[in-house]
Design a protein around this motif. Structure first.
Motif, PDB file in Angstrom:
ATOM      1  N   SER A  19      33.067  36.362  41.767  1.00  0.00           N
ATOM      2  CA  SER A  19      34.183  37.282  41.513  1.00  0.00           C
ATOM      3  C   SER A  19      33.965  37.993  40.189  1.00  0.00           C
ATOM      4  CB  SER A  19      35.505  36.516  41.475  1.00  0.00           C
ATOM      5  OG  SER A  19      35.442  35.471  40.507  1.00  0.00           O
ATOM      6  N   CYS A  20      34.784  38.998  39.975  1.00  0.00           N
ATOM      7  CA  CYS A  20      34.821  39.712  38.687  1.00  0.00           C
ATOM      8  C   CYS A  20      36.300  39.927  38.369  1.00  0.00           C
ATOM      9  CB  CYS A  20      34.061  41.038  38.774  1.00  0.00           C
ATOM     10  SG  CYS A  20      33.923  41.919  37.199  1.00  0.00           S
ATOM     11  N   VAL A  21      36.969  38.837  38.038  1.00  0.00           N
ATOM     12  CA  VAL A  21      38.422  38.815  37.895  1.00  0.00           C
ATOM     13  C   VAL A  21      38.898  39.732  36.769  1.00  0.00           C
ATOM     14  CG1 VAL A  21      40.411  37.343  37.391  1.00  0.00           C
ATOM     15  CG2 VAL A  21      38.552  36.489  38.841  1.00  0.00           C
ATOM     16  N   ASN A  22      38.153  39.770  35.674  1.00  0.00           N
ATOM     17  CA  ASN A  22      38.600  40.497  34.482  1.00  0.00           C
ATOM     18  C   ASN A  22      37.367  41.110  33.807  1.00  0.00           C
ATOM     19  OD1 ASN A  22      40.217  39.546  31.366  1.00  0.00           O
ATOM     20  ND2 ASN A  22      40.425  41.422  32.510  1.00  0.00           N
ATOM     21  N   ARG A  23      37.305  42.464  33.744  1.00  0.00           N
ATOM     22  CA  ARG A  23      36.105  43.150  33.251  1.00  0.00           C
ATOM     23  C   ARG A  23      36.252  43.613  31.815  1.00  0.00           C
ATOM     24  NH1 ARG A  23      36.149  47.543  37.865  1.00  0.00           N
ATOM     25  NH2 ARG A  23      38.300  46.809  37.980  1.00  0.00           N
ATOM     26  N   ASP A  24      35.120  43.742  31.132  1.00  0.00           N
ATOM     27  CA  ASP A  24      35.124  44.345  29.804  1.00  0.00           C
ATOM     28  C   ASP A  24      34.867  45.849  29.926  1.00  0.00           C
ATOM     29  OD1 ASP A  24      32.373  44.721  30.165  1.00  0.00           O
ATOM     30  OD2 ASP A  24      31.796  43.072  28.851  1.00  0.00           O
ATOM     31  N   ASP A  25      34.623  46.514  28.796  1.00  0.00           N
ATOM     32  CA  ASP A  25      34.478  47.971  28.816  1.00  0.00           C
ATOM     33  C   ASP A  25      33.212  48.437  29.511  1.00  0.00           C
ATOM     34  OD1 ASP A  25      33.033  46.796  26.737  1.00  0.00           O
ATOM     35  OD2 ASP A  25      33.040  48.614  25.534  1.00  0.00           O
ATOM     36  N   THR A  26      32.273  47.533  29.768  1.00  0.00           N
ATOM     37  CA  THR A  26      31.045  47.909  30.478  1.00  0.00           C
ATOM     38  C   THR A  26      31.103  47.551  31.963  1.00  0.00           C
ATOM     39  OG1 THR A  26      29.911  45.791  30.092  1.00  0.00           O
ATOM     40  CG2 THR A  26      29.754  47.462  28.351  1.00  0.00           C
ATOM     41  N   GLY A  27      32.205  46.948  32.405  1.00  0.00           N
ATOM     42  CA  GLY A  27      32.326  46.537  33.799  1.00  0.00           C
ATOM     43  C   GLY A  27      31.838  45.132  34.063  1.00  0.00           C
ATOM     44  N   SER A  28      31.376  44.438  33.021  1.00  0.00           N
ATOM     45  CA  SER A  28      30.895  43.068  33.190  1.00  0.00           C
ATOM     46  C   SER A  28      32.060  42.077  33.123  1.00  0.00           C
ATOM     47  CB  SER A  28      29.888  42.716  32.096  1.00  0.00           C
ATOM     48  OG  SER A  28      28.766  43.577  32.139  1.00  0.00           O
ATOM     49  N   PRO A  29      31.956  40.941  33.828  1.00  0.00           N
ATOM     50  CA  PRO A  29      32.995  39.923  33.700  1.00  0.00           C
ATOM     51  C   PRO A  29      33.098  39.466  32.241  1.00  0.00           C
ATOM     52  CG  PRO A  29      31.516  39.409  35.522  1.00  0.00           C
ATOM     53  CD  PRO A  29      30.891  40.531  34.759  1.00  0.00           C
ATOM     54  N   LYS A  30      34.314  39.282  31.760  1.00  0.00           N
ATOM     55  CA  LYS A  30      34.496  38.858  30.374  1.00  0.00           C
ATOM     56  C   LYS A  30      33.976  37.441  30.182  1.00  0.00           C
ATOM     57  CE  LYS A  30      38.347  41.844  29.068  1.00  0.00           C
ATOM     58  NZ  LYS A  30      39.731  41.926  28.560  1.00  0.00           N
ATOM     59  N   THR A  31      33.399  37.200  29.012  1.00  0.00           N
ATOM     60  CA  THR A  31      32.865  35.882  28.686  1.00  0.00           C
ATOM     61  C   THR A  31      33.263  35.514  27.263  1.00  0.00           C
ATOM     62  OG1 THR A  31      30.776  36.845  27.904  1.00  0.00           O
ATOM     63  CG2 THR A  31      30.867  36.121  30.211  1.00  0.00           C
ATOM     64  N   ALA A  32      33.014  34.275  26.898  1.00  0.00           N
ATOM     65  CA  ALA A  32      33.216  33.802  25.526  1.00  0.00           C
ATOM     66  C   ALA A  32      32.208  32.697  25.267  1.00  0.00           C
ATOM     67  CB  ALA A  32      34.635  33.280  25.332  1.00  0.00           C
ATOM     68  N   SER A  43      41.194  37.065  30.347  1.00  0.00           N
ATOM     69  CA  SER A  43      42.079  37.271  29.200  1.00  0.00           C
ATOM     70  C   SER A  43      43.521  36.903  29.539  1.00  0.00           C
ATOM     71  CB  SER A  43      42.015  38.724  28.730  1.00  0.00           C
ATOM     72  OG  SER A  43      42.652  39.579  29.664  1.00  0.00           O
ATOM     73  N   SER A  44      44.254  36.527  28.512  1.00  0.00           N
ATOM     74  CA  SER A  44      45.666  36.195  28.691  1.00  0.00           C
ATOM     75  C   SER A  44      46.445  37.400  29.187  1.00  0.00           C
ATOM     76  CB  SER A  44      46.251  35.690  27.374  1.00  0.00           C
ATOM     77  OG  SER A  44      46.141  36.680  26.355  1.00  0.00           O
ATOM     78  N   GLN A  45      46.059  38.606  28.729  1.00  0.00           N
ATOM     79  CA  GLN A  45      46.770  39.815  29.156  1.00  0.00           C
ATOM     80  C   GLN A  45      46.679  39.998  30.663  1.00  0.00           C
ATOM     81  OE1 GLN A  45      44.518  39.522  26.774  1.00  0.00           O
ATOM     82  NE2 GLN A  45      44.874  40.877  25.023  1.00  0.00           N
ATOM     83  N   ALA A  46      45.486  39.745  31.216  1.00  0.00           N
ATOM     84  CA  ALA A  46      45.287  39.920  32.655  1.00  0.00           C
ATOM     85  C   ALA A  46      46.165  38.952  33.437  1.00  0.00           C
ATOM     86  CB  ALA A  46      43.816  39.717  33.020  1.00  0.00           C
ATOM     87  N   TRP A  47      46.236  37.694  32.989  1.00  0.00           N
ATOM     88  CA  TRP A  47      47.015  36.727  33.748  1.00  0.00           C
ATOM     89  C   TRP A  47      48.514  36.929  33.524  1.00  0.00           C
ATOM     90  CZ3 TRP A  47      42.933  33.303  35.534  1.00  0.00           C
ATOM     91  CH2 TRP A  47      43.239  32.753  36.791  1.00  0.00           C
ATOM     92  N   SER A 249      49.528  32.673  40.702  1.00  0.00           N
ATOM     93  CA  SER A 249      49.105  34.071  40.580  1.00  0.00           C
ATOM     94  C   SER A 249      47.595  34.197  40.376  1.00  0.00           C
ATOM     95  CB  SER A 249      49.836  34.745  39.418  1.00  0.00           C
ATOM     96  OG  SER A 249      49.488  34.130  38.189  1.00  0.00           O
ATOM     97  N   MET A 250      47.109  35.414  40.582  1.00  0.00           N
ATOM     98  CA  MET A 250      45.700  35.723  40.348  1.00  0.00           C
ATOM     99  C   MET A 250      45.581  37.189  39.943  1.00  0.00           C
ATOM    100  SD  MET A 250      42.424  34.940  40.394  1.00  0.00           S
ATOM    101  CE  MET A 250      42.280  33.404  41.315  1.00  0.00           C
ATOM    102  N   PRO A 251      44.920  37.482  38.821  1.00  0.00           N
ATOM    103  CA  PRO A 251      44.681  38.897  38.470  1.00  0.00           C
ATOM    104  C   PRO A 251      43.951  39.617  39.593  1.00  0.00           C
ATOM    105  CG  PRO A 251      44.172  37.470  36.616  1.00  0.00           C
ATOM    106  CD  PRO A 251      44.420  36.569  37.795  1.00  0.00           C
ATOM    107  N   THR A 252      44.144  40.924  39.670  1.00  0.00           N
ATOM    108  CA  THR A 252      43.672  41.683  40.840  1.00  0.00           C
ATOM    109  C   THR A 252      42.289  42.305  40.682  1.00  0.00           C
ATOM    110  OG1 THR A 252      44.851  43.632  40.005  1.00  0.00           O
ATOM    111  CG2 THR A 252      46.039  42.212  41.546  1.00  0.00           C
TER     112      THR A 252
END
Length: 357
Positions: A19-32, A43-47, A249-252
């Motif tokens: 999945s790619c639940v939450n993307r960064d500015d390049t379209g990649s899945p966010k990581t940490a 991210s908390s904002q997405a959820w 819930s699940m981000p879209t």
């Protein structure tokens, strides 16, 4: 309200397939990077957005749900029209919001930044307009009273007038995978349905980056703070609604591409009278890959971390509930409905000063 401190902590383990639940500015899945390993991140904002959208599915009375929008002039104007048709409602609404202390308001665009407002506040401003009130303090007070449930939960920040701010009663952490992840790429083609028969080429080529993970998700609700905004009577139901929305819930992000609508592997909810406790340190050392996957090992890690925390640093929670956890010494395993009903009852008792001893 007798409770001095009342925090509801939510700990969720949830496995998400490719999945790619939450993307960064390049379209990649966010990581940490956590514990020296790259983790999947949502991210908390997405959820929080996903939670607020689920509130509208009947979890909360629509009258208790606010709007976060730039178009607040139209919100107030609509209420003015309902009370006194024929007035220049847009002009009156703009003036009402300016009287309340907002700046850079226009009839066409509204505010220059998103603004959180409850329908009760819009109605109160409209009533002042129809009554030809000229007291600016009354308009400001109308914009401060009667927050919506989601405004009380997630807060409101007004940069040019901090007196209109609301501190959030809920805090939502960025979800991170309990293990290290490595992104992969899906190379795809799209075929033109009207392409000539002798054309073997694709109409479009592209790639989508994705990963899969078992996520640790954490949130906490300050029920005492929430009751201060909404009252003791409303708070148990709102906490129950938040619990259900956070759990289900699940981000879209990229849902149509990956159909990654999963439900949690395990849920652990605690009622605490001292302080919130995030148990993400259970996964500071990344869970290693094994034939059992990640979910079962993650459950064990979370349970062990909770026991160690209660033994060394904090008291055990006043009450606890679990679904799919399998750690009977921490909380009896119940169904999600039993958890939600029991949680609402626990919040009600604690706010009334009748907590279990």
């Amino acid at each position: 309200m007798n409770a001095k401190r009342l925090y509801i902590d939510f700990h969720v383990l949830q496995t998400v397939p490719p999945s790619c639940v939450n993307r960064d500015d390049t379209g990649s899945p966010k990581t940490a990077v956590y514990g020296g390993a790259v983790r999947a991140r949502v991210s908390s904002q997405a959820w929080k957005r996903a939670i607020r959208i689920m509130f509208r599915d009947g979890l909360i009375d629509p009258s208790l749900i606010g709007e976060r929008t730039k178009k607040i002039v139209s919100m107030v104007a609509q209420e003015i029209d309902a009370r006194a048709p024929g007035l220049d409602s847009a002009k009156l609404a703009k003036k009402a919001l300016e009287n309340a202390g907002l700046k850079n308001v226009t009839e066409e665009k509204g505010t220059d930044a998103l603004f959180f407002m409850s329908h009760a506040q819009a109605r109160a401003l409209a009533a002042l307009c129809v009554a030809n009130c000229e007291d600016k303090a009354a308009y400001k007070e109308a914009l401060k009273k009667e927050p919506s449930a989601d405004m009380a939960l997630f807060g409101r920040m007004v940069a040019n007038d901090p007196s209109l701010n609301y501190d959030a009663a809920a805090q939502v952490a960025h979800s991170i995978s309990t293990h290290a992840v490595q992104s992969e790429f899906d190379y795809f083609t799209a075929v033109d349905d009207r392409a000539p028969e002798d054309n073997a080429g694709a109409g479009h080529l592209g790639t989508v980056e994705y990963n899969s993970s078992t996520l640790y998700r954490y949130a906490t609700v300050n029920a005492t703070e929430l009751a201060g905004h909404l009252g003791d009577a409303e708070t148990p139901a709102i906490v129950r609604a938040f619990a259900e929305a956070f759990i289900r819930s699940m981000p879209t992000g990229k849902q149509n591409t990956f159909a990654n609508r999963t439900l949690p592997d395990a849920v652990y909810v605690t009622v605490r009278c001292d302080q919130p406790i995030n148990l993400s340190n259970a996964f500071e050392r990344a869970v290693p890959a094994s034939e059992e996957g990640y979910a079962e090992k993650s459950k064990q890690r979370l349970a062990d971390c909770a026991r160690q925390t209660y033994r060394n640093f904090a008291d055990a929670p006043a009450e606890a509930f679990a679904v799919g956890f399998g750690a009977q010494d921490l909380a009896p395993d119940v169904s999600l409905r039993e958890l939600l009903d029991g949680l609402a009852d626990a919040v009600r008792r604690h706010l009334d000063g009748n907590e279990v001893t």
